[in-house]
Design an enzyme around this catalytic site. Structure first.
Site, short mmCIF file in Angstrom:
data_model
loop_
_atom_site.label_atom_id
_atom_site.label_comp_id
_atom_site.label_asym_id
_atom_site.label_seq_id
_atom_site.Cartn_x
_atom_site.Cartn_y
_atom_site.Cartn_z
N ASP A 127 -33.86 -22.91 -14.69
CA ASP A 127 -33.72 -21.48 -14.46
C ASP A 127 -33.28 -20.79 -15.73
O ASP A 127 -32.83 -21.45 -16.69
CB ASP A 127 -32.72 -21.22 -13.33
CG ASP A 127 -32.88 -19.84 -12.69
OD1 ASP A 127 -33.76 -19.06 -13.13
OD2 ASP A 127 -32.14 -19.54 -11.73
N GLY A 128 -33.40 -19.48 -15.76
CA GLY A 128 -32.97 -18.68 -16.89
C GLY A 128 -31.60 -18.08 -16.65
O GLY A 128 -30.88 -18.46 -15.73
N GLU B 251 -30.58 -18.84 -6.13
CA GLU B 251 -30.44 -19.58 -7.38
C GLU B 251 -29.17 -20.42 -7.37
O GLU B 251 -29.17 -21.58 -7.79
CB GLU B 251 -30.41 -18.59 -8.55
CG GLU B 251 -31.74 -17.93 -8.82
CD GLU B 251 -31.67 -16.81 -9.84
OE1 GLU B 251 -32.73 -16.42 -10.36
OE2 GLU B 251 -30.55 -16.31 -10.10
N GLY C 40 -37.46 -15.33 -12.81
CA GLY C 40 -37.34 -14.47 -13.98
C GLY C 40 -38.46 -14.69 -14.98
O GLY C 40 -39.33 -15.55 -14.81
N ASP D 223 -29.22 -14.10 -17.58
CA ASP D 223 -29.15 -12.79 -18.22
C ASP D 223 -28.19 -12.81 -19.40
O ASP D 223 -28.37 -12.07 -20.36
CB ASP D 223 -28.73 -11.74 -17.19
CG ASP D 223 -29.73 -11.64 -16.06
OD1 ASP D 223 -30.89 -11.30 -16.33
OD2 ASP D 223 -29.36 -11.93 -14.90
#
Length: 228
Positions: free
Chosen positions: A92-93, A114, A40, A95
């Site tokens: 990690d990101g 992920e 991302g 949403d």
């Protein structure tokens, strides 16, 4: 003429917040370690920060082909997770994220890999800007990866629950599967919903990270980074 100054300013501010959270994640990275790396735009900022510290990590386990290309361009070796016996940290990101560190992920379509890398890691550090921090998950459509032949079946099963499943047309995951984006959910019990939807035949992965939430949430703000 359309005035784009406000939009451009918002984009710049959002990128600055992402960069702050990404750079804050570096303090969780041990020297000469193997690092799990997500997917991302915020992870892209993190890879840029890693590239500015050549030799900091020994290698990386990547959650997507897109991330692998970014890491290789930064001179970082990619290892297969099957060849790694220890993965101390995964970055990690998300949403959407809550203050209980439960997440919606999968906007980029890499949710299955992920989730696998997150499960393998000792610590999951999630990096976001403050626009992704919410009280209740579900305003962002929930991605679900499905076996292609089961796409319509899964959509019908989801819609019996009062939600709307939209096929992400023209997109195929790195695993060769399809994505349904589920609209109209207000997710009060993320763990229960993750388990319920995961039991539908044909579902590969639900984009809820509640059974394995983030261990630390780093939130980029206008003035710095908040750690949750």
């Amino acid at each position: 003429m359309i005035d784009t100054r406000s939009a451009n300013s918002n984009d710049t501010d959002s990128h600055a917040k992402k960069r702050r959270s990404a750079e804050a994640a570096l303090r969780f990275v041990a020297a000469d370690s193997v690092l799990g790396v997500g997917t991302g735009s915020t992870v892209g900022c993190f890879i840029e920060a890693l590239a500015a510290r050549p030799g900091l990590i020994r290698a990386a386990v990547s959650s997507s082909e897109a991330t692998s290309r970014q890491l290789r361009a930064a001179g970082i070796e990619i290892l297969d997770l099957n060849d790694v016996t220890a993965l101390p940290v995964y970055i990690d990101g998300a949403d959407e994220a809550t203050r209980t560190r439960q997440l919606i992920k999968g906007g980029g379509g890499a949710l299955t890999r992920e989730k696998i890398v997150a499960a393998a890691a000792d610590r999951f550090i999630c990096i976001i800007d403050d626009g992704k921090l919410v009280e209740t998950l579900g305003a962002f459509p929930l991605p679900i990866e499905v076996i292609p032949m089961a796409r319509a079946l899964v959509a019908r099963m989801i819609e019996t629950r009062g939600a709307r499943a939209v096929w992400r047309r023209g997109f195929v995951t790195d695993n060769g599967n399809h994505i349904l984006d589920v609209h109209g959910l207000s997710i009060r019990d993320p763990l229960a919903l993750e388990r319920e939807l995961g039991e539908i035949t044909g579902v590969v992965t639900v984009g809820l990270f509640a059974a394995r939430p983030a261990d630390v949430l780093l939130v980029g703000t206008a003035t710095g980074t908040e750690a949750i």
